[in-house]
Design a protein around this motif. Structure first.
Motif, short mmCIF file in Angstrom:
data_model
loop_
_atom_site.label_atom_id
_atom_site.label_comp_id
_atom_site.label_asym_id
_atom_site.label_seq_id
_atom_site.Cartn_x
_atom_site.Cartn_y
_atom_site.Cartn_z
N VAL A 258 0.87 -1.27 0.03
CA VAL A 258 -0.01 -0.05 0.12
C VAL A 258 1.07 0.99 0.07
CG1 VAL A 258 -1.60 1.28 1.44
CG2 VAL A 258 -2.02 -1.05 1.00
N GLU A 262 0.78 3.68 -3.19
CA GLU A 262 0.14 5.17 -2.89
C GLU A 262 1.21 6.21 -3.49
OE1 GLU A 262 -3.16 4.72 0.87
OE2 GLU A 262 -0.87 5.02 1.12
N TYR A 284 -5.07 -2.77 -1.19
CA TYR A 284 -6.13 -2.41 -0.10
C TYR A 284 -6.95 -3.71 0.56
CZ TYR A 284 -5.41 2.86 -0.73
OH TYR A 284 -4.89 3.98 -0.72
N ASP A 289 -8.64 -3.25 3.81
CA ASP A 289 -9.29 -1.88 3.78
C ASP A 289 -10.33 -1.91 2.65
OD1 ASP A 289 -9.84 0.68 3.76
OD2 ASP A 289 -7.65 1.52 3.67
N GLN A 291 -13.07 -0.19 2.06
CA GLN A 291 -13.64 1.01 1.79
C GLN A 291 -12.68 1.65 0.90
OE1 GLN A 291 -16.76 2.81 2.69
NE2 GLN A 291 -16.00 3.57 0.76
N SER A 292 -11.35 1.78 1.03
CA SER A 292 -10.44 2.26 0.10
C SER A 292 -10.25 1.61 -1.01
CB SER A 292 -9.04 2.28 0.84
OG SER A 292 -8.93 3.25 1.88
N ALA A 293 -10.37 0.33 -0.98
CA ALA A 293 -10.45 -0.56 -2.16
C ALA A 293 -11.62 -0.33 -3.02
CB ALA A 293 -10.36 -2.16 -1.77
N CYS A 294 -12.62 -0.25 -2.48
CA CYS A 294 -14.07 0.14 -3.15
C CYS A 294 -14.00 1.43 -3.82
CB CYS A 294 -15.04 0.13 -2.08
SG CYS A 294 -16.93 0.03 -3.01
N ASP A 295 -13.32 2.56 -3.08
CA ASP A 295 -13.24 3.73 -3.80
C ASP A 295 -12.20 3.70 -4.79
OD1 ASP A 295 -14.89 4.73 -1.80
OD2 ASP A 295 -13.38 5.45 -0.45
N THR A 296 -11.30 3.06 -4.47
CA THR A 296 -10.11 3.08 -5.75
C THR A 296 -10.83 2.25 -6.99
OG1 THR A 296 -8.54 3.04 -4.01
CG2 THR A 296 -7.77 2.37 -6.10
N THR A 299 -12.97 4.66 -9.06
CA THR A 299 -12.13 5.49 -9.81
C THR A 299 -11.62 4.85 -10.89
OG1 THR A 299 -11.51 6.92 -7.79
CG2 THR A 299 -10.04 6.94 -9.68
#
Length: 359
Positions: A258, A262, A284, A289, A291-296, A299
């Motif tokens: 990560v 990042e 992620y 993690d 939430q971060s995986a989902c957000d990424t 994107t």
């Protein structure tokens, strides 16, 4: 009297020259501003805006076409292609060809667009013309070889492989491209030998390819050392950071992955963004993690079409909000072994059932 008139005329011309010089300087400054804006927009992937900025830069030209106008035209052609306007890009490159038919680079760039658009015959003609003008250049021929391989044109690519391998290396860069073309063709032994020569002669870029060769051979320690050596010279190189992130993923060091990825994402330009984001989603997820995986993933899917990530995104949506402690490397390895055992048992049961059915 005639002499006096000449003096007045000269003075008038001087005033006009000063006025024109002032206008030219203002136009040049504006041109540079629009050019820099266009480059910045390209770096963020806003190619349509970049096209407009480059055109505004060219609109500032009040005299003959110079080096700056040509440079902006190259940028505009690339931005047109990146924005999805391949036809506009071809027109722009064709205009550059007509302006300077002896420029090998324009033929190569237009050939790339033709190739991407499936106009193979036109692409091959432009590539041949580029090599004819440039000569048997190892770098150019290696790039053409790689492009043709990616397009599935192996027979045509072979011609350029032969051209590269026939070159007599005279400096570190030549050794690098010989190593590159061997790497692309799967000849890792010769690739490593050439790239080692390039590295020893101070061509730092060779470290990246050497790292990949070590990874392909299963030597992750040597690969990591090569990438880290490269990072000492270029600490913000997105490509090397992504490679280190991938090594950390493979080793089960998800926290380290990560961190690397990042940093790679922050350093990446629009072209390098895809591979970095994909690895970061995995890092992620393995770190729990979600939430971060989902957000990424969201994107990523807003930019790229990928069925695998679409399925992963649907899964991640079901896991968002769950509070799960990240697994240690040993736990992750144990889970992998358990999954392997479960698969083996399932396969054995399946074989037994099949035997029973046949009896």
């Amino acid at each position: 009297m005639k002499k006096r008139f000449t003096l007045f005329l000269a003075a008038g011309m001087l005033c006009a020259s000063l006025l024109l010089s002032g206008c030219q300087n203002a136009a040049d400054e504006k041109m540079q501003e629009y050019k820099e804006l266009g480059i910045s927009q390209m770096e963020t992937g806003d190619y349509e805006s970049a096209v407009n900025s480059f055109q505004k830069a060219l609109d500032q030209s009040v005299g003959s076409i110079g080096a700056e106008e040509l440079d902006i035209s190259y940028y505009k052609a690339l931005a047109l292609y990146k924005s999805g306007d391949a036809g506009g890009a071809i027109e722009a490159y064709t205009a550059l060809v007509e302006y300077d038919s002896k420029n090998w680079e324009v033929y190569y760039l237009r050939g790339n667009v033709y190739l991407q658009e499936g106009q193979t015959e036109s692409a091959l003609e432009d590539y041949a013309q580029a090599v004819s003008l440039r000569g048997n250049d190892a770098e150019l021929c290696t790039h053409i070889y790689e492009n043709l391989l990616r397009a599935g044109l192996e027979d045509s690519a072979q011609e350029y492989l032969i051209l590269v391998l026939s070159t007599d290396p005279s400096d570190a860069e030549d050794y690098y491209y010989l190593g590159d073309v061997c790497y692309l063709s799967g000849d890792y032994e010769n690739a490593e030998a050439y790239l080692t020569q390039a590295r020893d002669q101070g061509y730092d870029k060779a470290l990246l390819l050497l790292g990949r060769i070590y990874m392909a051979g299963g030597d992750s320690d040597s690969a990591k050392a090569a990438f880290e050596s490269y990072m000492e010279i270029y600490p913000e190189d997105a490509e090397a950071l992504n490679e280190l992130g991938a090594i950390a993923l493979e080793a089960g060091d998800y926290e380290g992955a990560v961190t690397y990825l990042e940093a790679a994402r922050e350093a990446a330009d629009a072209d390098a963004d895809e591979a970095v984001l994909k690895n970061l989603i995995i890092a992620y997820e393995y770190s729990y993690d979600f939430q971060s995986a989902c957000d990424t993933a969201e994107t990523y899917l807003s930019k790229y079409s990928d069925e695998e990530i679409e399925r992963e995104y649907e899964f991640l949506l079901t896991r968002v909000g769950e509070d799960i402690e990240p697994a240690t490397a040993d736990e992750a390895e144990a889970d992998a072994d358990d999954e392997s055992d479960d698969t083996s048992e399932a396969d054995t049961e399946g074989e037994t059932d099949d035997t029973a059915d046949s009896e």
